[in-house]
Scaffold this motif. Structure first.
Motif, PDB file in Angstrom:
ATOM      1  N   HIS A 230       0.737  -1.185  -0.069  1.00  0.00           N
ATOM      2  CA  HIS A 230      -0.063  -0.044  -0.036  1.00  0.00           C
ATOM      3  C   HIS A 230       0.844   1.369   0.060  1.00  0.00           C
ATOM      4  O   HIS A 230       0.410   2.408   0.571  1.00  0.00           O
ATOM      5  N   GLN A 231       2.182   1.425  -0.565  1.00  0.00           N
ATOM      6  CA  GLN A 231       3.000   2.539  -0.603  1.00  0.00           C
ATOM      7  C   GLN A 231       2.066   3.516  -1.293  1.00  0.00           C
ATOM      8  O   GLN A 231       2.312   4.705  -0.919  1.00  0.00           O
ATOM      9  N   ALA A 235       0.991   7.155  -0.381  1.00  0.00           N
ATOM     10  CA  ALA A 235       1.636   8.431  -0.745  1.00  0.00           C
ATOM     11  C   ALA A 235       0.760   9.309  -1.249  1.00  0.00           C
ATOM     12  O   ALA A 235       0.724  10.569  -1.603  1.00  0.00           O
ATOM     13  N   GLY A 236      -0.202   8.704  -1.759  1.00  0.00           N
ATOM     14  CA  GLY A 236      -1.290   9.482  -2.581  1.00  0.00           C
ATOM     15  C   GLY A 236      -2.432  10.110  -1.819  1.00  0.00           C
ATOM     16  O   GLY A 236      -3.447  10.695  -2.263  1.00  0.00           O
ATOM     17  N   THR A 237      -2.723   9.821  -0.324  1.00  0.00           N
ATOM     18  CA  THR A 237      -3.695  10.457   0.665  1.00  0.00           C
ATOM     19  C   THR A 237      -3.156  11.696   0.766  1.00  0.00           C
ATOM     20  O   THR A 237      -2.152  11.931   1.343  1.00  0.00           O
ATOM     21  N   PRO A 240      -5.852  13.438   5.471  1.00  0.00           N
ATOM     22  CA  PRO A 240      -4.869  14.238   5.698  1.00  0.00           C
ATOM     23  C   PRO A 240      -3.482  13.905   4.707  1.00  0.00           C
ATOM     24  O   PRO A 240      -3.772  12.452   4.303  1.00  0.00           O
ATOM     25  N   ASN A 241      -2.800  14.545   4.570  1.00  0.00           N
ATOM     26  CA  ASN A 241      -1.569  14.198   3.733  1.00  0.00           C
ATOM     27  C   ASN A 241      -0.402  13.203   4.695  1.00  0.00           C
ATOM     28  O   ASN A 241       0.148  13.884   5.616  1.00  0.00           O
ATOM     29  N   HIS A 242      -0.445  12.052   4.312  1.00  0.00           N
ATOM     30  CA  HIS A 242       0.045  11.089   5.192  1.00  0.00           C
ATOM     31  C   HIS A 242       1.651  11.265   5.181  1.00  0.00           C
ATOM     32  O   HIS A 242       2.205  11.165   6.238  1.00  0.00           O
TER      33      HIS A 242
END
Length: 482
Positions: A230-231, A235-237, A240-242
């Motif tokens: 799930h990298q 990275a795409g979330t 919030p910006n994970h």
């Protein structure tokens, strides 16, 4: 006479020979219990021999067998007791010679095969419960030999293991203990029976195509770490910006395996979201894309609340900006529990209106000294007159916080003159303060002459140089009243 004596002697000498038993010396019983006077034939209906008292009880079909089939000689105790001596071992010693392990004396049919296997460490469960014996025990054409097999899966399933290609068990280095992946209760090798407990295949992970996670031929290469698959999701979330927030790449810290990543349960234990903090919109506290920027300090969010509070004025009073020192997370800041341990609010001090003590907006101005609040009480007290007696203004020297100032404990013995011990307490020497303090407006003034009259004192001190009939002189010479 000589011939008669010889005949009698001869008959008596032959009697033991005629009465000797052909059944051996160990059989000690009367012949008539088995034989009758008409001959040596045995009537099995009237025989009185109890076989249950021997080491071999006649049970089942053994009870109906002709004695001679087991006792081939007349010496009964020579009959063997092991099964193999009478019964042909059709299993060719493949299961030993103890027939009672599988058979009973009732019948040769075996009806406890599952129990026998369980006792041997291989329970017949799942698909094994429907198999014919010869499917596993097929060592000869007669199907009568039951050679023992190993209890390990691979003992029977080596060919299955070697032939499996999806996945290739040998290449992937899979264990040869089949039950590590396959359920022994199942009835096939399908994927639904794979024991994947080391990485539960629940909800979104319930994928039928193994190659979605196992991308190489070696199934042991797949990592159990969330980010290994799930990298891109991480990275795409953005809400919030994970990445910028420094969130953990261990997805289970916030997410379950529900498809769509929802609901997400953030472990916010480092800052519990209770009551007034139970906010659904994260951006109310996390005002920047980097969620790690949010401070756990109360004042970082509540500076305006702190500065705007006037009752009491938190700023001028110098109250702590750590809100939890007085408040919970209840909405509206109430109830507020001030830690007043530096000045315990007990009994008469348990006042609900803070302004009774804190007379200025700056709560830090309030003095902990008793006289700061109780100067008028001190000045107006006349019994005794505290001011005239020069009593200390530290009320706790004599009083507790009980309303009404009583009971009061004054240490007259330790600070001034012993009146509660020694000669001045013997026989209840005094009853009221005014007996010594005749001037109620000045308790510093005292007299000894209410009790100690002059003529008597003059006589007792006639030989004392410098004697004066003065109360101050009495105290100087008799500071402890002796």
């Amino acid at each position: 006479m000589y011939r008669l004596s010889s005949l009698i002697f001869l008959l008596l000498g032959c009697l033991p020979l005629l009465a000797q038993s052909p059944h051996g010396d160990d059989l000690d019983m009367d012949c008539v219990k088995c034989h009758n006077p008409g001959g040596w034939n045995i009537n099995y209906q009237t025989i009185q021999f109890d076989h249950s008292k021997t080491d071999f009880q006649l049970e089942g079909t053994h009870a109906n067998v002709d004695c001679k089939l087991c006792h081939s000689t007349n010496v009964f105790d020579q009959a063997p007791m092991d099964c193999a001596s009478c019964h042909l071992d059709i299993h060719s010693q493949s299961v030993g010679n103890d027939c009672v392990r599988c058979h009973t004396s009732e019948t040769w049919l075996v009806d406890n095969i599952p129990e026998l296997h369980e006792a041997n460490g291989f329970p017949l469960i799942g698909v094994h419960s429907n198999l014919s014996c010869i499917e596993c025990h097929n060592t000869d054409s007669s199907n009568l030999r039951i050679d023992p097999l190993g209890n390990e899966c691979i003992d029977c399933h080596q060919d299955d293991y070697a032939a499996t290609q999806n996945p290739n068990h040998q290449q992937a280095g899979f264990s040869t203990d089949c039950i590590e992946c396959h359920s022994p209760l199942g009835f096939g090798w399908d994927s639904e029976s794979i024991n994947h407990d080391f990485f539960p295949l629940t909800e979104g992970h319930n994928i039928q195509d193994c190659t979605q996670c196992h991308t190489t031929g070696n199934y042991s290469d797949a990592s159990p770490e969330c980010v290994s698959c799930h990298q891109e999701d991480y990275a795409g979330t953005m809400n919030p910006n994970h990445s910028s927030s420094g969130f953990s790449t261990d997805c289970v810290a916030c997410h379950t395996t529900s498809p769509g990543w929802m609901p997400a349960v953030i472990n916010h234990d480092f800052f519990p979201l209770t009551q007034g903090h139970n906010i659904q919109d994260c951006t109310e506290c996390h005002t920047t894309p980097n969620y790690a920027d949010a401070s756990p300090e109360c004042v970082s969010c509540h500076q305006e609340d702190y500065a705007g509070t006037q009752n009491p004025n938190h700023t001028s009073s110098g109250f702590s900006t750590d809100c939890v020192a007085c408040h919970t997370t209840n909405p509206g800041w109430m109830p507020a529990v001030i830690n007043h341990d530096f000045f315990p609010l007990t009994q008469g001090h348990n006042i609900q209106d803070c302004n009774q003590c804190h007379t200025t907006p700056n709560y830090a101005d309030a003095s902990p000294e008793c006289v700061a609040c109780h100067q008028s009480d001190y000045d107006q007290t006349n019994n005794p007159n505290h001011l005239a007696a020069n009593f200390p203004t530290d009320c706790v020297a004599c009083h507790t916080t009980n309303p009404g100032w009583t009971p009061a404990e004054f240490d007259h013995d330790g600070q001034y003159f012993p009146i509660y011990s020694g000669k001045h307490r013997e026989g209840e020497a005094w009853n009221d303060c005014v007996e010594c303090h005749a001037n109620p407006s000045n308790y510093a003034d005292f007299t000894c002459f209410t009790c100690h009259l002059q003529p008597e004192m003059d006589d007792k001190h006639s030989e004392e140089n410098g004697y004066e009939y003065l109360s101050s002189a009495c105290l100087q010479c008799h500071p402890t009243g002796d």
